[in-house]
Design an enzyme around this catalytic site. Structure first.
Site, PDB file in Angstrom:
ATOM      1  N   ALA A  63      12.317 -14.405  38.599  1.00 17.94           N
ATOM      2  CA  ALA A  63      11.938 -15.085  39.835  1.00 17.94           C
ATOM      3  C   ALA A  63      10.588 -15.751  39.584  1.00 17.94           C
ATOM      4  O   ALA A  63       9.841 -15.350  38.683  1.00 17.94           O
ATOM      5  CB  ALA A  63      11.845 -14.067  40.965  1.00 17.94           C
ATOM      6  N   GLY A 108      14.596 -11.511  37.512  1.00 12.48           N
ATOM      7  CA  GLY A 108      15.691 -12.186  38.213  1.00 12.48           C
ATOM      8  C   GLY A 108      16.720 -12.800  37.271  1.00 12.48           C
ATOM      9  O   GLY A 108      17.873 -13.005  37.664  1.00 12.48           O
ATOM     10  N   GLU A 111      18.907  -9.997  36.343  1.00  8.13           N
ATOM     11  CA  GLU A 111      19.679  -9.697  37.567  1.00  8.13           C
ATOM     12  C   GLU A 111      20.777 -10.737  37.799  1.00  8.13           C
ATOM     13  O   GLU A 111      21.885 -10.390  38.227  1.00  8.13           O
ATOM     14  CB  GLU A 111      18.712  -9.626  38.758  1.00  8.13           C
ATOM     15  CG  GLU A 111      17.806  -8.405  38.668  1.00  8.13           C
ATOM     16  CD  GLU A 111      16.619  -8.441  39.632  1.00  8.13           C
ATOM     17  OE1 GLU A 111      15.923  -9.480  39.691  1.00  8.13           O
ATOM     18  OE2 GLU A 111      16.401  -7.442  40.330  1.00  8.13           O
ATOM     19  N   GLU A 131       9.320  -6.007  36.305  1.00 12.12           N
ATOM     20  CA  GLU A 131       8.673  -6.091  37.622  1.00 12.12           C
ATOM     21  C   GLU A 131       7.563  -5.080  37.856  1.00 12.12           C
ATOM     22  O   GLU A 131       6.550  -5.410  38.468  1.00 12.12           O
ATOM     23  CB  GLU A 131       9.725  -5.958  38.737  1.00 12.12           C
ATOM     24  CG  GLU A 131      10.595  -7.182  38.925  1.00 12.12           C
ATOM     25  CD  GLU A 131      11.814  -7.208  38.014  1.00 12.12           C
ATOM     26  OE1 GLU A 131      11.899  -6.373  37.087  1.00 12.12           O
ATOM     27  OE2 GLU A 131      12.684  -8.059  38.235  1.00 12.12           O
TER      28      GLU A 131
HETATM   29  N1  CAA Z   1       7.728 -17.519  37.004  1.00 19.61           N
HETATM   30  C1  CAA Z   1       7.000 -18.647  36.990  1.00 19.61           C
HETATM   31  N2  CAA Z   1       6.698 -19.318  35.864  1.00 19.61           N
HETATM   32  C2  CAA Z   1       7.151 -18.816  34.701  1.00 19.61           C
HETATM   33  C3  CAA Z   1       7.936 -17.644  34.648  1.00 19.61           C
HETATM   34  C4  CAA Z   1       8.228 -16.992  35.873  1.00 19.61           C
HETATM   35  N3  CAA Z   1       9.003 -15.886  35.934  1.00 19.61           N
HETATM   36  N4  CAA Z   1       8.235 -17.378  33.355  1.00 19.61           N
HETATM   37  C5  CAA Z   1       7.670 -18.367  32.640  1.00 19.61           C
HETATM   38  N5  CAA Z   1       7.022 -19.239  33.440  1.00 19.61           N
HETATM   39  C6  CAA Z   1       6.258 -20.426  33.057  1.00 19.61           C
HETATM   40  C7  CAA Z   1       4.904 -20.066  32.490  1.00 19.61           C
HETATM   41  O1  CAA Z   1       3.971 -19.847  33.528  1.00 19.61           O
HETATM   42  C8  CAA Z   1       4.595 -21.302  31.681  1.00 19.61           C
HETATM   43  O2  CAA Z   1       4.147 -22.308  32.539  1.00 19.61           O
HETATM   44  P1  CAA Z   1       2.883 -23.240  32.120  1.00 19.61           P
HETATM   45  O3  CAA Z   1       3.344 -23.947  30.878  1.00 19.61           O
HETATM   46  O4  CAA Z   1       2.715 -24.126  33.288  1.00 19.61           O
HETATM   47  O5  CAA Z   1       1.760 -22.314  31.861  1.00 19.61           O
HETATM   48  C9  CAA Z   1       5.958 -21.729  31.157  1.00 19.61           C
HETATM   49  O6  CAA Z   1       6.932 -21.090  32.000  1.00 19.61           O
HETATM   50  C10 CAA Z   1       6.221 -21.281  29.735  1.00 19.61           C
HETATM   51  O7  CAA Z   1       5.967 -19.874  29.674  1.00 19.61           O
HETATM   52  P2  CAA Z   1       5.038 -19.188  28.578  1.00 19.61           P
HETATM   53  O8  CAA Z   1       3.961 -20.139  28.138  1.00 19.61           O
HETATM   54  O9  CAA Z   1       4.589 -17.867  29.121  1.00 19.61           O
HETATM   55  O10 CAA Z   1       6.086 -19.010  27.395  1.00 19.61           O
HETATM   56  P3  CAA Z   1       6.101 -17.890  26.260  1.00 19.61           P
HETATM   57  O11 CAA Z   1       7.157 -18.296  25.306  1.00 19.61           O
HETATM   58  O12 CAA Z   1       4.722 -17.647  25.738  1.00 19.61           O
HETATM   59  O13 CAA Z   1       6.544 -16.549  26.998  1.00 19.61           O
HETATM   60  C11 CAA Z   1       7.935 -15.249  28.487  1.00 19.61           C
HETATM   61  C12 CAA Z   1       7.838 -16.463  27.545  1.00 19.61           C
HETATM   62  C13 CAA Z   1       7.786 -13.947  27.663  1.00 19.61           C
HETATM   63  C14 CAA Z   1       9.288 -15.292  29.145  1.00 19.61           C
HETATM   64  C15 CAA Z   1       6.795 -15.311  29.534  1.00 19.61           C
HETATM   65  O14 CAA Z   1       6.792 -16.608  30.120  1.00 19.61           O
HETATM   66  C16 CAA Z   1       6.947 -14.304  30.631  1.00 19.61           C
HETATM   67  O15 CAA Z   1       6.618 -13.152  30.446  1.00 19.61           O
HETATM   68  N6  CAA Z   1       7.415 -14.751  31.804  1.00 19.61           N
HETATM   69  C17 CAA Z   1       7.540 -13.907  32.969  1.00 19.61           C
HETATM   70  C18 CAA Z   1       8.723 -12.951  32.849  1.00 19.61           C
HETATM   71  C19 CAA Z   1       8.778 -12.021  34.031  1.00 19.61           C
HETATM   72  O16 CAA Z   1       7.894 -11.221  34.268  1.00 19.61           O
HETATM   73  N7  CAA Z   1       9.860 -12.127  34.816  1.00 19.61           N
HETATM   74  C20 CAA Z   1      10.072 -11.321  35.998  1.00 19.61           C
HETATM   75  C21 CAA Z   1       9.570 -12.034  37.207  1.00 19.61           C
HETATM   76  S1  CAA Z   1       9.560 -11.004  38.623  1.00 19.61           S
HETATM   77  C22 CAA Z   1      11.146 -11.025  39.212  1.00 19.61           C
HETATM   78  O17 CAA Z   1      12.032 -11.607  38.627  1.00 19.61           O
HETATM   79  C23 CAA Z   1      11.346 -10.306  40.501  1.00 19.61           C
HETATM   80  C24 CAA Z   1      12.751 -10.111  40.906  1.00 19.61           C
HETATM   81  O18 CAA Z   1      13.408  -9.220  40.484  1.00 19.61           O
HETATM   82  C25 CAA Z   1      13.321 -10.944  41.934  1.00 19.61           C
END
Ligand code: CAA
Length: 258
Positions: A63, A108, A111, A131
């Site tokens: 998400a 998400g 999920e 999360e």
């Molecule tokens: N939400 C918003 N933006 C996200 C995102 C997310 N879940 N995942 C990645 N992005 C964005 C980053 O902010 C980045 O944007 P910018 O270039 O503007 O900075 C872009 O995508 C590329 O990401 P990274 O530079 O971080 O890429 P990476 O290859 O270094 O890392 C990754 C990849 C490991 C997936 C890392 O992006 C990451 O950890 N993302 C978040 C994953 C996460 O925690 N997901 C769970 C979200 S909570 C949820 O989903 C709740 C639910 O159950 C409903």
């Protein structure tokens, strides 16, 4: 649609989440577009759906954290409900849905894949529910579906530790059914979808209904649901066609979902 693309290949529909700038993260607009895409699928012409991510790096990276970061309790609950309602719609969608996971399937994204009937992935896939590291619970069904797929003990370990796992481990614990080199993922997803599409759609859909509804009730009710689905198939065109083809030793079958 801006972030969700829909294409068809024969009797297979392909839904692609395509928001590369955010690794296909699910903001409200993406969620709405996923719902609108499923609502518009032609259930007469299409017999199996594949969900995948645009680009080579990510299925769905979760998400949208930026959108969630300033939400109030009420907004957080509403956002969770929106995602859950849409994922429930995918889970109970009449046609089988295959998740072709091509990279990150986190939060998400994991999920979303679990709301699909079948998961296959590429060698570079990564699954996880990160999360609790963000101070929230999984919110689009993760606390419920992960344990149903991999068992409660493993699901609790993954969710409490927020540890991401690679494709081989996801395969070992039964979260995915198969792992393929990246370039083979979509061809393999299409092959599986076409195999499913070649069977009697009326029966495939009844199997999905029986399996989904049966899992939530006790075994006596579950087999009663199965008996009803089984009976419903009789005297249909596809039942008569399938059994006639067998008796006539005929390979070609003309299934019409009637
Ligand atoms: N939400 C918003 N933006 C996200 C995102 C997310 N879940 N995942 C990645 N992005 C964005 C980053 O902010 C980045 O944007 P910018 O270039 O503007 O900075 C872009 O995508 C590329 O990401 P990274 O530079 O971080 O890429 P990476 O290859 O270094 O890392 C990754 C990849 C490991 C997936 C890392 O992006 C990451 O950890 N993302 C978040 C994953 C996460 O925690 N997901 C769970 C979200 S909570 C949820 O989903 C709740 C639910 O159950 C409903």
């Amino acid at each position: 649609m801006e972030f969700v693309k829909y294409t068809t290949e024969g009797m297979v529909g392909i839904v692609t989440i395509d928001r590369p700038k955010a690794l296909n993260a699910l903001n409200s607009q993406v969620l709405t577009e996923i719902e609108q895409t499923f609502d518009a699928i032609d259930q007469e012409a299409i017999r199996c759906v594949i969900v995948t991510g645009g680009g080579e790096k990510s299925f769905v990276a979760g998400a949208d954290i930026a959108e969630m970061s300033s939400q109030t309790k009420e907004e957080g609950e509403a956002f969770g409900k929106k995602g859950n309602d849409i994922f429930l719609k995918i889970e109970s969608f009449p046609l089988p849905v295959i998740a072709a996971v091509n990279g990150f399937a986190l939060g998400g994204g994991c999920e979303l894949s679990m709301a699909c009937d079948i998961r296959i992935c590429s060698e570079n896939a990564m699954f996880g529910q990160p999360e609790v590291g963000l101070g929230i619970t999984p919110g689009f069904g993760g606390t419920q579906r992960l344990s149903r797929i991999v068992g409660m003990g493993m699901a609790k370990q993954l969710i409490f530790s927020a540890r991401n796992i690679k494709a081989d481990e996801a395969f070992r614990i039964g979260l995915v059914n198969a792992v393929y080199p990246a370039e083979e993922l979509m061809p393999q997803a299409m092959k599986l979808a076409n195999t499913i599409a070649a069977n009697a759609p009326i029966a495939v859909r009844a199997c999905k209904r029986a399996m989904n509804e049966g899992i939530s009730v006790d075994i006596a009710q579950a087999v009663a649901i199965e008996a009803k689905c089984f009976g419903d198939c009789f005297q249909t065109h596809d039942q008569i066609e399938g059994m006639s083809a067998f008796l006539e030793k005929r390979k070609e079958k003309n299934f019409i979902n009637k």
